[in-house]
Write a protein that holds these residues in place. Structure first.
Motif, PDB file in Angstrom:
ATOM      1  N   GLU A 351       0.831  -1.201   0.000  1.00 33.22           N
ATOM      2  CA  GLU A 351       0.000   0.000   0.000  1.00 33.22           C
ATOM      3  C   GLU A 351       0.868   1.255   0.000  1.00 33.22           C
ATOM      4  N   ARG A 352       1.840   1.309   0.884  1.00 33.78           N
ATOM      5  CA  ARG A 352       2.701   2.492   0.959  1.00 33.78           C
ATOM      6  C   ARG A 352       3.431   2.729  -0.355  1.00 33.78           C
ATOM      7  N   GLU A 353       3.967   1.665  -0.955  1.00 33.79           N
ATOM      8  CA  GLU A 353       4.704   1.791  -2.218  1.00 33.79           C
ATOM      9  C   GLU A 353       3.784   2.213  -3.361  1.00 33.79           C
ATOM     10  N   LEU A 354       2.558   1.655  -3.365  1.00 35.86           N
ATOM     11  CA  LEU A 354       1.608   2.003  -4.424  1.00 35.86           C
ATOM     12  C   LEU A 354       1.179   3.460  -4.343  1.00 35.86           C
ATOM     13  N   VAL A 355       0.854   3.908  -3.147  1.00 37.66           N
ATOM     14  CA  VAL A 355       0.432   5.304  -2.961  1.00 37.66           C
ATOM     15  C   VAL A 355       1.561   6.246  -3.355  1.00 37.66           C
ATOM     16  N   SER A 356       2.797   5.889  -3.008  1.00 39.03           N
ATOM     17  CA  SER A 356       3.944   6.720  -3.371  1.00 39.03           C
ATOM     18  C   SER A 356       4.134   6.740  -4.886  1.00 39.03           C
ATOM     19  N   ALA A 357       4.043   5.577  -5.524  1.00 40.77           N
ATOM     20  CA  ALA A 357       4.220   5.502  -6.975  1.00 40.77           C
ATOM     21  C   ALA A 357       3.105   6.229  -7.718  1.00 40.77           C
ATOM     22  N   ALA A 358       1.911   6.227  -7.140  1.00 39.31           N
ATOM     23  CA  ALA A 358       0.780   6.901  -7.769  1.00 39.31           C
ATOM     24  C   ALA A 358       0.858   8.416  -7.617  1.00 39.31           C
ATOM     25  N   GLY A 359       1.632   8.873  -6.640  1.00 38.51           N
ATOM     26  CA  GLY A 359       1.777  10.310  -6.433  1.00 38.51           C
ATOM     27  C   GLY A 359       0.529  10.969  -5.895  1.00 38.51           C
ATOM     28  N   VAL A 360      -0.237  10.235  -5.088  1.00 38.47           N
ATOM     29  CA  VAL A 360      -1.465  10.787  -4.526  1.00 38.47           C
ATOM     30  C   VAL A 360      -1.447  10.600  -3.015  1.00 38.47           C
ATOM     31  N   LYS A 361      -2.279  11.374  -2.338  1.00 38.14           N
ATOM     32  CA  LYS A 361      -2.409  11.239  -0.894  1.00 38.14           C
ATOM     33  C   LYS A 361      -3.753  10.591  -0.592  1.00 38.14           C
ATOM     34  N   MET A 362      -3.739   9.530   0.208  1.00 40.48           N
ATOM     35  CA  MET A 362      -4.973   8.879   0.621  1.00 40.48           C
ATOM     36  C   MET A 362      -4.705   8.060   1.878  1.00 40.48           C
ATOM     37  N   ASP A 363      -5.731   7.935   2.712  1.00 34.84           N
ATOM     38  CA  ASP A 363      -5.595   7.103   3.900  1.00 34.84           C
ATOM     39  C   ASP A 363      -5.913   5.657   3.539  1.00 34.84           C
TER      40      ASP A 363
END
Length: 419
Positions: A351-363
């Motif tokens: 999850e952390r890697e995906l959110v970082s790669a996507a360049g978006v902020k989400m909980d």
């Protein structure tokens, strides 16, 4: 193939067919599942090659026989993406959108035109849309989406349709979405002659009160018991226009109806609201019983809108106007950054890697919600690692022509209710 030839899939009763014909296209083939709609097509264009049956049935037609057609077009089924439905997308047995896109790899048309409901433009289907664009790019096509409103193209109705256009780059740089030509009248002005043809004394008062354009024509599904003009909200909108939406009339009001009478629409009036019949070039004869005719009309792509889009494609083919930088003419349609990150990843991502790669902020809650949406259309493999659960994009769930796919069994089971 002849110049400006078109193969039309899921042709319905001919809304897109007529519009494309008026734009200059000549039908090499039209395929339609519904027997009543196919009969209407044959009634109006007896010389066309019209085939009735499941468009994905290889025994019905061979796409390879129509290689290099100028245009592959269709209004593939809407329920998989409808806001009013379950939005099953790729897991709906009626979903033929991705399959239609794959046809381009076989037929290699000069252009592709597919239209559907507004729901396909929503965030729920952002990854689905990106998948389509990626596949078309792999095939050598530039593509773009746009939400078109029927009233902006001379139709007296609120009817948004989400349209996909794909062209080869040498044609695409000449493409422009059609310029708007809004309908300036009302339901009253659109239907005045039809309401007045049996000498109803209340027509003047009625027309003055029907002083807005129509809501979206709905109720064209076989799952409904009969023809009516939609759910509660739509019925209220019709009532405000002086129309009884609880059914469709056999005939217009006549001299025996009082001035304050609230009329129902006839199928001829519904067709006028959809863009047929305003002038001789838009004349069209619908066959079958009243409910059958209504469903054919209710499921149609308004001919003036199809004509406008078809004319834009013809202009691109003929290199009318000025060439453009393709990046400058694409509409800004939201795509799914998580899907793009998964697609571009060489291995599983947490999850952390995906959110970082996507360049978006989400909980985490938002992440789970978005991943659940993705999992409805795509196969997502999950692995538990020491640093958390990891995800990998493993495939697309939709039907794209596979010999073995659960779509076939579901389609066979539901066929009598598919429209």
């Amino acid at each position: 193939m002849a110049d400006l030839s078109v193969v039309e899939i899921c042709a319905g009763a001919g809304g897109q067919s007529l519009g494309l014909e008026l734009a200059g296209f000549s039908h090499a083939l039209a395929v339609e599942l519904d027997a009543n709609a196919a009969t209407t097509l044959r009634e109006n264009r007896p010389k066309w090659d019209i085939r009735k049956g499941d468009v994905a049935d290889k025994e019905l037609w061979d796409p390879r026989e129509f290689a290099n057609v100028s245009l592959l077009a269709g209004g593939v089924p809407c329920p998989p993406f409808s806001i009013a439905g379950k939005q099953l997308g790729a897991t709906d047995e009626r979903d033929l959108f991705a399959w239609a896109v794959e046809l381009a790899a076989v037929m290699k048309p000069r252009a592709l035109l597919l239209e559907n409901v507004r729901g396909l433009s929503m965030p729920r289907f952002a990854a689905y849309r990106q998948h389509v664009k990626d596949r078309l790019k792999d095939m050598g096509y530039w593509s773009d989406w746009k939400l078109l409103e029927a009233r902006d193209y001379g139709v007296p109705q609120l009817r948004p349709r989400f349209v996909l256009i794909a062209l080869r780059p040498e044609d695409a740089k000449w493409f422009e979405w059609p310029k708007e030509d809004p309908y300036t009248g009302t339901v009253g002005t659109a239907l005045y002659k039809l309401m007045a043809q049996e000498n109803w004394p209340g027509v003047e008062r009625w027309a003055a009160g029907a002083n807005n354009i129509a809501p979206t024509i709905v109720g064209g599904s076989k799952k409904h018991g009969g023809a009516d003009l939609g759910p509660t909200r739509a019925k209220a909108a019709w009532r405000a226009l002086g129309v009884d939406a609880l059914g469709v009339a056999d005939a217009p009001p006549n001299e025996s109806h009082p001035v304050g009478y609230v009329p129902k629409l006839t199928t001829e009036m519904v067709a006028r609201i959809q863009g047929w019949g305003d002038s001789p070039e838009y004349d069209w004869n619908f066959t079958g019983r009243k409910t059958t005719r209504y469903r054919q009309i209710g499921n149609a792509f308004p001919p003036p809108v199809a004509r406008a889009v078809g004319s834009s494609i013809v202009n691109a083919f003929r290199q009318n106007g000025n060439p453009k930088n393709l990046a400058d003419v694409e509409e800004e349609i939201l795509h799914d950054p998580l899907y793009i990150a998964l697609k571009n990843a060489s291995n599983s991502l947490t999850e952390r890697e995906l959110v970082s790669a996507a360049g978006v902020k989400m909980d985490s809650q938002e992440f789970e919600r978005r991943m659940a949406h993705l999992a409805r259309d795509f196969v997502i493999d999950e692995d538990d690692r020491l640093d958390g659960r990891a995800y990998r994009l493993a495939g697309f769930k939709g039907f794209i022509g596979q010999e073995i796919h659960e779509r076939h069994a579901r389609f066979a089971e539901m066929r009598a209710r598919i429209s």
